[in-house]
Write a protein that holds these residues in place. Structure first.
Motif, PDB file in Angstrom:
ATOM      1  N   LEU A 186       6.948   7.331   5.383  1.00  0.00           N
ATOM      2  CA  LEU A 186       8.086   7.107   4.500  1.00  0.00           C
ATOM      3  C   LEU A 186       7.752   5.895   3.650  1.00  0.00           C
ATOM      4  O   LEU A 186       7.376   4.839   4.176  1.00  0.00           O
ATOM      5  N   LEU A 189      13.182   4.518  -0.556  1.00  0.00           N
ATOM      6  CA  LEU A 189      14.536   5.071  -0.557  1.00  0.00           C
ATOM      7  C   LEU A 189      15.180   4.784  -1.906  1.00  0.00           C
ATOM      8  O   LEU A 189      15.000   3.701  -2.457  1.00  0.00           O
ATOM      9  N   LEU A 204      14.755  10.138   0.026  1.00  0.00           N
ATOM     10  CA  LEU A 204      13.658   9.547   0.792  1.00  0.00           C
ATOM     11  C   LEU A 204      12.346  10.108   0.250  1.00  0.00           C
ATOM     12  O   LEU A 204      12.217  11.322   0.074  1.00  0.00           O
ATOM     13  N   THR A 205      11.391   9.235  -0.037  1.00  0.00           N
ATOM     14  CA  THR A 205      10.090   9.687  -0.503  1.00  0.00           C
ATOM     15  C   THR A 205       9.010   9.273   0.490  1.00  0.00           C
ATOM     16  O   THR A 205       9.127   8.246   1.155  1.00  0.00           O
ATOM     17  N   VAL A 215      16.556  12.885  10.739  1.00  0.00           N
ATOM     18  CA  VAL A 215      16.527  11.663   9.926  1.00  0.00           C
ATOM     19  C   VAL A 215      17.541  10.717  10.548  1.00  0.00           C
ATOM     20  O   VAL A 215      18.695  11.097  10.785  1.00  0.00           O
ATOM     21  N   GLN A 232       9.597  14.673  -0.263  1.00  0.00           N
ATOM     22  CA  GLN A 232      10.962  14.232  -0.574  1.00  0.00           C
ATOM     23  C   GLN A 232      11.987  14.883   0.349  1.00  0.00           C
ATOM     24  O   GLN A 232      11.923  16.072   0.655  1.00  0.00           O
ATOM     25  N   VAL A 247      14.946   3.287   8.547  1.00  0.00           N
ATOM     26  CA  VAL A 247      15.129   4.727   8.366  1.00  0.00           C
ATOM     27  C   VAL A 247      13.893   5.420   8.937  1.00  0.00           C
ATOM     28  O   VAL A 247      12.764   5.061   8.604  1.00  0.00           O
ATOM     29  N   TYR A 262      17.203   0.543   5.023  1.00  0.00           N
ATOM     30  CA  TYR A 262      18.389   0.847   4.229  1.00  0.00           C
ATOM     31  C   TYR A 262      19.414  -0.242   4.532  1.00  0.00           C
ATOM     32  O   TYR A 262      19.588  -0.631   5.689  1.00  0.00           O
TER      33      TYR A 262
END
Length: 435
Positions: A186, A189, A204-205, A215, A232, A247, A262
């Motif tokens: 990850l 965000l 989320l990328t 998640v 993604q 996250v 986050y």
């Protein structure tokens, strides 16, 4: 003296002759190495060995004098099964080794992490007597559960698909596909913050996100999520306490590192607005104090946006009041976490003086002057030619002031309020005659 065979003791009967065991039925009569065979017959008590041709079974159980179960050792063709006990060796009974090749129909799961270590259940046929399980060219540890099931521990492997095979005395199965998945990562965000109530959508990328099964925002599962692509995921954060949480995305290859955060933002709150009033023309600099202000995206005076604002810190925002109508409005600060409580800010009309009574007095001052006009309620000072005078606000239209001492001659009298300064009215200091 001659030796003679011992005679039976007086009164004893003849010894019973020993009877060798017999086998009457072998079930099943054929099968692969490793199959369990049930032998039915007589005289099985005390059996010490069971042979399939010349090869001894390494595992057998005497259930009773008439029943034995034995595991067929490796072998080929048709052999004679014999049972040996204290009374001798039984007759032989045919057993035929079959060479049916094993077949795998499904691996479950069909994918896992490159680190391996997960349990994969292989289902198929003719799996009895499995001697090897391979993931590609790599051997795996395994347990033969039955003729239709083998469980294996996936060894480590490179990302991509490999062929899983099982080898038995009947041969090696055709391969079934098992995919090693790269570990998910990850990287970001958008947005990376939101309200404690949650409910907003976060993108989320990362990499290798396909097949995500969970998640989490901190310890709480996302309210919902959708895998858009391998790079993604769209997720809705649950509610959470103010502060940062990691996250984490879980896929069949494992969980991400938890190094992307986050931020649950505290709701903004205002405790003071200084000054609390200003002219209807606006442009007053107002200092707003409170908490949770650092992410302010807007400041409003009533429904109107501030002419400008600057975030000084989490506890202070400096704003310029816009123009407004006379009266009190609520000043609020807007952040991604919501809108603050409102504090009263009063727009004050420009004050007006219409008369002074009297409009003259002695240079020594001390006399009382009544100022009449409008918008005088919030008067903060009365000036006689720039010199402050003691005063009292009697109403929005009347102020009484004590004229200060000064040089003889005319001066302008003004009243100052948050709404502005009045135009001046002339007041004359008159020297007494003869002075």
């Amino acid at each position: 003296m001659q030796n003679h065979p011992s005679s039976p003791a007086a009164g004893a009967g003849p010894l019973a002759p020993l009877v060798a065991p017999t086998i009457t039925v072998c079930s099943p009569p054929s099968g692969p190495a490793g199959v369990t065979v049930t032998l039915t017959g007589t005289g099985f008590t005390g059996v010490t060995s069971i042979a399939f041709g010349a090869v001894l079974s390494t595992s057998f159980t005497v259930s009773s004098a008439t029943r034995i179960t034995a595991v067929a050792p490796a072998g080929t063709g048709t052999v004679q099964i014999t049972v040996t006990g204290p009374s001798g060796t039984s007759n032989g009974i045919d057993f035929t080794y079959t060479t049916t090749a094993p077949v795998i129909t499904t691996p479950a799961p069909a994918q896992g992490p490159v680190a391996g270590g997960n349990t994969v259940t292989l289902t198929g046929t003719a799996l009895t007597g499995a001697t090897a399980v391979r993931f590609g060219a790599t051997a795996a540890s395994f347990t033969a559960v039955s003729a239709t099931q083998v469980t294996a521990i996936a060894p480590p492997g490179a990302a991509g698909a490999v062929s899983v095979t099982i080898t038995t005395p009947g041969g090696t199965s055709a391969g079934v596909t098992y995919t090693y998945l790269a570990a998910a990562t990850l990287t970001g965000l958008t947005p990376a913050q939101g309200t404690a109530a949650g409910g907003n959508t976060v993108t989320l990328t990362g990499t290798a996100l396909t097949g995500a099964t969970a998640v989490r925002f901190g310890s709480a599962a996302a309210t919902s999520f959708t895998v858009v692509s391998g790079t993604q995921i769209s997720a809705v954060p649950p509610s959470g306490a103010a502060g940062a949480v990691p996250v984490v995305v879980t896929t069949p290859a494992g969980a991400t590192a938890g190094d992307v955060f986050y931020y649950y933002l505290p709701a903004p709150a205002l405790t003071s607005a200084v000054p609390g009033s200003g002219p209807v023309a606006g442009s007053t600099a107002v200092v707003l104090s409170g908490s949770g202000l650092v992410t302010a995206t807007a400041v409003r005076f009533g429904a109107a946006p501030a002419a400008s604002f600057t975030v000084v810190s989490d506890v202070r925002v400096d704003a310029t009041a816009p123009a407004g109508a006379a009266g009190t409005v609520a000043v609020t600060v807007v952040t991604p976490a919501g809108t603050s409580n409102g504090l009263g800010y009063t727009y004050v009309t420009v004050p007006v003086l219409t008369s002074l009574a009297p409009n003259a007095g002695p240079p020594a001052g001390g006399n009382t002057v009544t100022l009449a006009g409008s918008g005088l309620t919030t008067t903060t000072s009365v000036l006689f030619g720039g010199v402050p005078a003691a005063f009292a606000v009697l109403s929005d239209s009347v102020i009484t002031a004590t004229a200060p001492a000064g040089a003889a001659g005319p001066v302008g009298v003004t009243a100052v309020t948050p709404g502005g300064t009045t135009a001046g009215l002339p007041y004359t200091r008159v020297a007494a005659p003869g002075i």
